[in-house]
Design a protein around this motif. Structure first.
Motif, PDB file in Angstrom:
ATOM      1  N   GLN A 281      40.932 -40.098  15.585  1.00 16.05           N
ATOM      2  CA  GLN A 281      41.269 -40.693  14.295  1.00 16.05           C
ATOM      3  C   GLN A 281      40.127 -40.573  13.294  1.00 16.05           C
ATOM      4  OE1 GLN A 281      44.254 -41.869  13.491  1.00 16.05           O
ATOM      5  NE2 GLN A 281      45.051 -41.435  15.552  1.00 16.05           N
ATOM      6  N   GLN A 282      40.496 -40.558  12.009  1.00 20.32           N
ATOM      7  CA  GLN A 282      39.528 -40.568  10.925  1.00 20.32           C
ATOM      8  C   GLN A 282      39.799 -41.777  10.031  1.00 20.32           C
ATOM      9  OE1 GLN A 282      39.353 -36.955   8.677  1.00 20.32           O
ATOM     10  NE2 GLN A 282      38.101 -35.905  10.190  1.00 20.32           N
ATOM     11  N   LEU A 283      38.729 -42.433   9.584  1.00 17.48           N
ATOM     12  CA  LEU A 283      38.843 -43.577   8.686  1.00 17.48           C
ATOM     13  C   LEU A 283      37.932 -43.343   7.497  1.00 17.48           C
ATOM     14  CD1 LEU A 283      39.831 -46.388   7.965  1.00 17.48           C
ATOM     15  CD2 LEU A 283      38.080 -47.347   9.462  1.00 17.48           C
ATOM     16  N   LEU A 284      38.533 -43.326   6.307  1.00 15.13           N
ATOM     17  CA  LEU A 284      37.791 -43.055   5.070  1.00 15.13           C
ATOM     18  C   LEU A 284      37.038 -41.731   5.163  1.00 15.13           C
ATOM     19  CD1 LEU A 284      36.395 -46.622   4.258  1.00 15.13           C
ATOM     20  CD2 LEU A 284      38.427 -45.514   3.317  1.00 15.13           C
ATOM     21  N   ASN A 285      37.744 -40.722   5.679  1.00 15.35           N
ATOM     22  CA  ASN A 285      37.225 -39.349   5.779  1.00 15.35           C
ATOM     23  C   ASN A 285      36.073 -39.202   6.756  1.00 15.35           C
ATOM     24  OD1 ASN A 285      39.050 -38.372   3.826  1.00 15.35           O
ATOM     25  ND2 ASN A 285      37.713 -39.085   2.179  1.00 15.35           N
ATOM     26  N   LYS A 286      35.889 -40.153   7.641  1.00 16.85           N
ATOM     27  CA  LYS A 286      34.868 -40.038   8.684  1.00 16.85           C
ATOM     28  C   LYS A 286      35.522 -40.231  10.041  1.00 16.85           C
ATOM     29  CE  LYS A 286      30.352 -40.942   6.721  1.00 16.85           C
ATOM     30  NZ  LYS A 286      29.075 -41.621   6.957  1.00 16.85           N
ATOM     31  N   LYS A 287      35.161 -39.343  10.968  1.00 16.57           N
ATOM     32  CA  LYS A 287      35.737 -39.428  12.303  1.00 16.57           C
ATOM     33  C   LYS A 287      35.158 -40.613  13.052  1.00 16.57           C
ATOM     34  CE  LYS A 287      36.489 -36.819  16.578  1.00 16.57           C
ATOM     35  NZ  LYS A 287      36.237 -35.563  17.300  1.00 16.57           N
ATOM     36  N   LEU A 288      36.041 -41.396  13.655  1.00 11.27           N
ATOM     37  CA  LEU A 288      35.591 -42.520  14.458  1.00 11.27           C
ATOM     38  C   LEU A 288      34.986 -42.021  15.764  1.00 11.27           C
ATOM     39  CD1 LEU A 288      38.575 -45.017  14.047  1.00 11.27           C
ATOM     40  CD2 LEU A 288      36.365 -45.110  12.912  1.00 11.27           C
ATOM     41  N   CYS A 289      33.860 -42.570  16.144  1.00  5.50           N
ATOM     42  CA  CYS A 289      33.235 -42.241  17.422  1.00  5.50           C
ATOM     43  C   CYS A 289      33.539 -43.369  18.402  1.00  5.50           C
ATOM     44  CB  CYS A 289      31.725 -42.069  17.258  1.00  5.50           C
ATOM     45  SG  CYS A 289      31.275 -40.693  16.193  1.00  5.50           S
ATOM     46  N   VAL A 290      34.234 -43.044  19.470  1.00  8.74           N
ATOM     47  CA  VAL A 290      34.686 -44.059  20.419  1.00  8.74           C
ATOM     48  C   VAL A 290      34.024 -43.811  21.768  1.00  8.74           C
ATOM     49  CG1 VAL A 290      36.694 -45.204  21.411  1.00  8.74           C
ATOM     50  CG2 VAL A 290      36.911 -44.009  19.219  1.00  8.74           C
TER      51      VAL A 290
ATOM     52  N   LEU B 267      35.934 -51.343  23.920  1.00 11.05           N
ATOM     53  CA  LEU B 267      35.671 -50.054  23.282  1.00 11.05           C
ATOM     54  C   LEU B 267      34.612 -50.267  22.206  1.00 11.05           C
ATOM     55  CD1 LEU B 267      39.249 -48.569  22.784  1.00 11.05           C
ATOM     56  CD2 LEU B 267      37.683 -48.235  24.699  1.00 11.05           C
ATOM     57  N   LEU B 268      33.632 -49.399  22.176  1.00  5.07           N
ATOM     58  CA  LEU B 268      32.615 -49.427  21.135  1.00  5.07           C
ATOM     59  C   LEU B 268      32.963 -48.355  20.107  1.00  5.07           C
ATOM     60  CD1 LEU B 268      29.898 -50.278  19.918  1.00  5.07           C
ATOM     61  CD2 LEU B 268      28.790 -48.633  21.427  1.00  5.07           C
ATOM     62  N   ILE B 269      33.219 -48.783  18.882  1.00  2.07           N
ATOM     63  CA  ILE B 269      33.622 -47.871  17.808  1.00  2.07           C
ATOM     64  C   ILE B 269      32.465 -47.717  16.830  1.00  2.07           C
ATOM     65  CG2 ILE B 269      35.418 -47.333  16.123  1.00  2.07           C
ATOM     66  CD1 ILE B 269      36.506 -47.833  18.891  1.00  2.07           C
ATOM     67  N   LYS B 270      32.098 -46.468  16.530  1.00  7.41           N
ATOM     68  CA  LYS B 270      31.038 -46.200  15.560  1.00  7.41           C
ATOM     69  C   LYS B 270      31.636 -45.570  14.307  1.00  7.41           C
ATOM     70  CE  LYS B 270      27.631 -45.385  19.230  1.00  7.41           C
ATOM     71  NZ  LYS B 270      26.641 -44.428  19.774  1.00  7.41           N
ATOM     72  N   ASN B 271      30.839 -45.549  13.243  1.00  4.70           N
ATOM     73  CA  ASN B 271      31.242 -45.019  11.932  1.00  4.70           C
ATOM     74  C   ASN B 271      32.345 -45.852  11.301  1.00  4.70           C
ATOM     75  OD1 ASN B 271      29.409 -42.957  12.069  1.00  4.70           O
ATOM     76  ND2 ASN B 271      30.861 -41.430  12.807  1.00  4.70           N
ATOM     77  N   VAL B 272      32.299 -47.158  11.503  1.00  6.33           N
ATOM     78  CA  VAL B 272      33.300 -48.020  10.882  1.00  6.33           C
ATOM     79  C   VAL B 272      32.759 -48.536   9.557  1.00  6.33           C
ATOM     80  CG1 VAL B 272      34.164 -48.713  13.141  1.00  6.33           C
ATOM     81  CG2 VAL B 272      32.479 -50.138  12.002  1.00  6.33           C
ATOM     82  N   PRO B 273      33.637 -48.887   8.605  1.00 12.32           N
ATOM     83  CA  PRO B 273      33.179 -49.440   7.325  1.00 12.32           C
ATOM     84  C   PRO B 273      32.477 -50.776   7.527  1.00 12.32           C
ATOM     85  CG  PRO B 273      35.483 -48.741   7.203  1.00 12.32           C
ATOM     86  CD  PRO B 273      35.095 -48.716   8.646  1.00 12.32           C
ATOM     87  N   LYS B 274      31.673 -51.153   6.535  1.00 11.45           N
ATOM     88  CA  LYS B 274      30.951 -52.419   6.625  1.00 11.45           C
ATOM     89  C   LYS B 274      31.922 -53.592   6.628  1.00 11.45           C
ATOM     90  CE  LYS B 274      27.161 -54.979   4.459  1.00 11.45           C
ATOM     91  NZ  LYS B 274      26.175 -54.984   3.363  1.00 11.45           N
TER      92      LYS B 274
END
Length: 362
Positions: free
Chosen positions: A67-76, A12-19
């Motif tokens: 799902q949302q992480l740190l108020n940003k929706k994860l793009c999967v 799975l490629l996850i975008k908008n993840v924290p650094k």
């Protein structure tokens, strides 16, 4: 010993993840996900999660896409069958129509992954027939005789938001001017800065950077430091007949110089956001720089885990204290010289004002 079986991996490629990948890993532990085989960073704000079976990957996909992480929706993205092999094949040597092996178009791959940003200035446009390097403006395509390596240290806290979302204040302003032909550092600039939005440093910040409360309280406001730095830079450039990118005062006898950082954070996020919040006047030469990490990844075809790993990979050792701004800047200068010695071509990777010339630093 490696397993020689040819097993298929589902990714799975996850975008908008924290650094910080640890934030994502802690978040995933709280979800009812199938067990992962591997989690690793992949480009800017991206991560790859590997599963052993298609069923596990599909189940994880259904859970993560909302799902949302740190108020940003994860793009999967949809899982990729045999994804590891596909990715490796993309980056490895490929065969052309005549049956001969040829190197992959690494700049094109890096552009697609968001690892390197090409900037066009003075009206230059993307050409469909020329190579990536020839499409860059002449300002970005020159050889540099000197660089100024800069590495800010800023206020920070434990378990803080990712860099692009936090509001840090610069507390250490270091810069070193290095001759890329000799590898010698010929001039240094170093000031500590007084934070005013949150004056008290966190214990985490002092532990990480070694900067104490007493040190910053005896420091100067950022605007004054910027003015002093501009005067220092003007003096050093004039003494060597150097010009920065997009300066109008240039002659055939002039040598070229550029600002370099490790990632875009220092100028693109930290300095830009603080100056905007406080209404500070930022010298225009801070709008163009070379992200050494981006050039490093392309040249060595290696994605270092951190700055120390980048040094070690090319046979260098970090000298001094990590996260001391002045020591980081000196080691960045040494790495830049090593890359140029190895044949890497430096070019401007970011330009915040692509259609404007800079006022003369002289």
């Amino acid at each position: 010993m490696q397993n020689k079986e040819n097993k298929t991996a589902y990714i799975l490629l996850i975008k908008n993840v924290p650094k910080r990948l640890q934030i994502l890993e802690d978040f995933l532990k709280k979800l009812n996900l199938p067990a992962q085989q591997n989690i690793k960073a992949f480009g800017r704000k991206r991560a790859l999660i590997t599963y052993a079976t298609e069923t596990d990957a599909a189940k994880a996909f259904d859970i993560l896409q909302n799902q949302q992480l740190l108020n940003k929706k994860l793009c999967v993205s949809n899982f990729i069958e045999g994804g590891i092999k596909q990715l490796q094949k993309t980056k490895s040597t490929q065969t052309n129509e005549n049956g001969n092996e040829s190197e992959p178009d690494m700049p094109k791959i890096n552009k697609q992954l968001g690892l390197l940003e090409t900037i066009y200035v003075d009206g230059n446009q993307r050409s469909t027939t020329s190579t990536t390097k020839s499409r860059k403006s002449n300002l970005s395509n020159q050889n540099y005789d000197y660089v100024v390596a800069i590495d800010f240290e800023a206020t920070c806290w434990e378990d803080q938001a990712p860099p692009s979302w936090r509001e840090s204040e610069i507390i250490e302003f270091p810069a070193v001017l290095i001759n890329l032909k000799t590898g010698k550092i010929e001039a240094e600039f170093h000031k500590y800065i007084l934070p005013i939005e949150i004056p008290k440093l966190s214990a985490f910040c002092t532990s990480l950077t070694g900067i104490t409360q007493k040190t910053v309280e005896s420091g100067m406001p950022l605007q004054i430091a910027l003015t002093i730095f501009q005067e220092w830079l003007r003096k050093e450039l004039r003494a060597r007949n150097l010009v920065l990118p997009k300066m109008t005062k240039e002659s055939k006898q002039s040598k070229s110089c550029a600002l370099v950082t490790w990632t875009d954070w220092d100028f693109g996020i930290c300095l830009a956001k603080e100056c905007a919040r406080k209404g500070l006047k930022k010298p225009s030469f801070f709008n163009q720089w070379i992200d050494i990490r981006a050039v490093y990844r392309e040249w060595y075809n290696y994605r270092p885990m951190n700055f120390a790993d980048a040094l070690q990979h090319v046979g260098l050792t970090f000298e001094g204290r990590e996260h001391s701004g002045i020591d980081d800047a000196k080691n960045l200068a040494a790495l830049t010289h090593k890359m140029v010695t190895d044949g890497a071509k430096l070019s401007i990777t970011k330009d915040l004002t692509p259609y404007q010339l800079n006022s003369n630093c002289w």
